[in-house]
Enzyme design. Structure first.
Site, PDB file in Angstrom:
ATOM      1  N   LYS A  95     -51.880  26.517 -35.412  1.00 21.26           N
ATOM      2  CA  LYS A  95     -52.385  27.093 -36.662  1.00 21.26           C
ATOM      3  C   LYS A  95     -52.897  28.508 -36.406  1.00 21.26           C
ATOM      4  O   LYS A  95     -53.535  28.773 -35.382  1.00 21.26           O
ATOM      5  CB  LYS A  95     -53.498  26.197 -37.205  1.00 21.26           C
ATOM      6  N   SER A 174     -56.413  23.059 -45.207  1.00 15.59           N
ATOM      7  CA  SER A 174     -55.856  24.369 -44.927  1.00 15.59           C
ATOM      8  C   SER A 174     -54.800  24.370 -43.828  1.00 15.59           C
ATOM      9  O   SER A 174     -54.109  25.376 -43.639  1.00 15.59           O
ATOM     10  CB  SER A 174     -56.991  25.331 -44.543  1.00 15.59           C
ATOM     11  N   SER A 198     -59.186  19.489 -43.821  1.00 15.86           N
ATOM     12  CA  SER A 198     -58.061  20.393 -43.584  1.00 15.86           C
ATOM     13  C   SER A 198     -57.039  19.896 -42.573  1.00 15.86           C
ATOM     14  O   SER A 198     -55.982  20.499 -42.423  1.00 15.86           O
ATOM     15  CB  SER A 198     -58.575  21.773 -43.151  1.00 15.86           C
TER      16      SER A 198
END
Length: 526
Positions: A95, A174, A198
């Site tokens: 990420k 996210s 997330s």
């Protein structure tokens, strides 16, 4: 309702080039050990998939310039008979709020595009284990902590990440790109991060497994911060077994992660090299004491609610001793003090992080030096950065003192933590439970840049705020859209949760790959 499984905008006609989409990490590793597959071929396979699918999915922000060189090093390690670790030659998505040396770490924002910080602690762990750092995954910009009307999966740099089960649906956030990347077969493993939902929420929406570890089990050093209390990185994978393999590498004590240096109950954090795959046990649910948290999904539509009933039936069939339902006292009161505390924590954390970049990066002059300057950057570049939604959360955070010794902050954080620990701890103690089970979240909603995300329900908050672990496992579908089931347990209960989640997964066989995936034959002999 129409069936959203198909994704006609994506051509499935990618060239067949060797890897069955259902190959596990263990199978890929064994094929490399046997000389039936090279890390170079494996990496090229996933690079080709990124090239073919990412223009529609927007799951990847940046591809590693040296991924094939890393793979070649893995091939040499295999050829020498001395693989460096359990992920030798296995490609991993990271990420883009996790630092990777030689690549931007942007949190999706052009404000950080010039920065080139060193490897995060967990990325160094991955390299030592032989993993190939394949690419940086898109995310909800600033981990979805910029605007009250944001669209999950959207970032200025990466665009809108699309759900592989239906491109007009949200991937949730996210860790959107991490979830989509694994779901769509762009990589076998991905690292996500979570502050509240997330990891588990995008895992549910995209039909993959996500593990939100106990706060402090996995290092936060080298992560763009949101909360020093709730932030954690964690594994995302197609199966519990693969997620356990990745967690085994990520979980290690980090002396430079001061947020948990004084944690009194950290037996697992002091261990280095726990093999979580050893806890995979298809019979683990027999006799397990499990509580069913129904109130969390009370607003679900009938089709979604039926999945919880089906999950309960599956647990009964497997021999669980159920308490159905369990109540989490005052769980609804957690939200307000949590978010008010997060405003302080974000200002504190991002100011410290920007100072860190200024001290360690030669291009510091090109970077904002504080949250104030970050807000000003966004205002100067409003046509680009604020084109979809604003920065109301940034402004609310800036309005706080950002002082983690502020009595008002301490009162808020203390209240949020007490409420969350009590909410989960009460039924756990009262009924002597191994885990609390719930649906993870509602099915993916239509992406909407006007009204933002349409969350009907989500169950991440108690575990996120208390710092307890949670695992989301794919279970069922509503009109072709995935819905996961979450297992939550006490701090440091990852071994037990991994066992329970694996047993449930093996019996339920709930995951279907997105229809966009091409049919490719195994080519382990090439």
């Amino acid at each position: 309702m129409p069936d959203f499984q198909s994704s006609p905008e994506i051509s499935p006609d990618l060239p067949e080039n060797s890897i069955a989409p259902a190959s596990s990490v263990a199978q890929l590793r064994q094929a490399m050990a046997d000389g039936q597959l090279t890390a170079t071929a494996l990496t090229q396979h996933f690079l080709s998939r990124i090239e073919g699918l990412n223009p529609a999915l927007h799951a990847v922000i940046t591809v590693s310039h040296d991924a094939l060189a890393q793979a070649a090093a893995s091939d040499r390690a295999w050829a020498s008979g001395k693989p460096r670790g359990p992920l030798e030659g296995i490609p991993v998505l990271i990420k883009d709020n996790v630092q990777v040396a030689g690549m931007p770490t942007t949190a999706g924002s052009p404000a950080l595009l010039a920065a080139r910080p060193p490897d995060a602690f967990i990325v160094a762990r991955l390299r030592a284990a032989g993993a190939v750092i394949l690419a940086k995954a898109n995310l909800s910009e600033w981990a979805n902590f910029r605007s009250t009307h944001s669209s999950s999966g959207w970032s200025t740099l990466g665009g809108q990440t699309a759900n592989p089960y239906a491109l007009d649906r949200s991937p949730s956030g996210s860790s959107s790109g991490s979830a989509v990347g694994v779901s769509a077969g762009l990589a076998p493993l991905a690292v996500g991060t979570e502050t509240d939902g997330s990891i588990v929420s995008p895992s549910s929406a995209c039909g993959v497994v996500g593990i939100k570890p106990t706060a402090g089990l996995v290092s936060r050093t080298g992560l763009v911060p949101l909360s020093p209390v709730q932030d954690t990185a964690g594994p995302m994978a197609a199966t519990v077994a693969d997620a356990a393999e990745l967690l085994s590498v990520l979980a290690a004590a980090d002396p430079d992660d001061p947020a948990v240096s004084d944690t009194p109950d950290d037996p697992e954090r002091t261990r280095d090299g726990t093999d979580y795959a050893q806890f995979l046990d298809a019979g683990a649910i027999e006799g397990a004491r499990i509580g069913i948290w129904r109130a969390a999904s009370a607003r679900a539509d009938a089709a979604t609610a039926a999945l919880l009933d089906a999950a309960v039936d599956q647990l009964c069939t497997l021999g669980a001793k159920l308490t159905d339902p369990v109540e989490l006292p005052d769980v609804e009161k957690i939200t307000e003090p949590e978010f008010d505390a997060l405003y302080y924590e974000f200002k504190y954390g991002i100011n410290a992080y920007l100072k860190y970049l200024a001290a360690h990066d030669r291009v510091a002059d090109a970077l904002p030096g504080s949250l104030t300057e970050l807000i000003e950057f966004n205002q100067r570049n409003a046509d680009l950065v604020l084109s979809r939604f604003g920065q109301e959360i940034f402004e609310a955070a800036e309005a706080t003192s950002g002082d983690l010794t502020d009595p008002k902050y301490l009162e808020l954080r203390g209240a949020a933590t007490r409420l969350a620990v009590t909410a989960l701890g009460t039924p756990m103690a009262l009924h002597q439970l191994d885990a609390v089970v719930s649906l993870t979240a509602n099915p993916a909603w239509l992406t909407d840049y006007v009204l933002g995300d349409h969350n009907v329900f989500g169950t991440s908050r108690p575990a996120a705020v208390s710092g307890w672990p949670a695992i989301s496992v794919p279970f069922g579908y509503v009109s072709g859209l995935p819905v996961g089931v979450t297992f939550s347990g006490p701090r440091w209960s990852e071994p037990r949760l991994v066992a329970l989640a694996y047993a449930f997964e093996q019996a339920a066989a709930g995951r279907r790959r997105p229809a966009l995936l091409p049919t490719v034959g195994a080519m382990m002999t090439s």
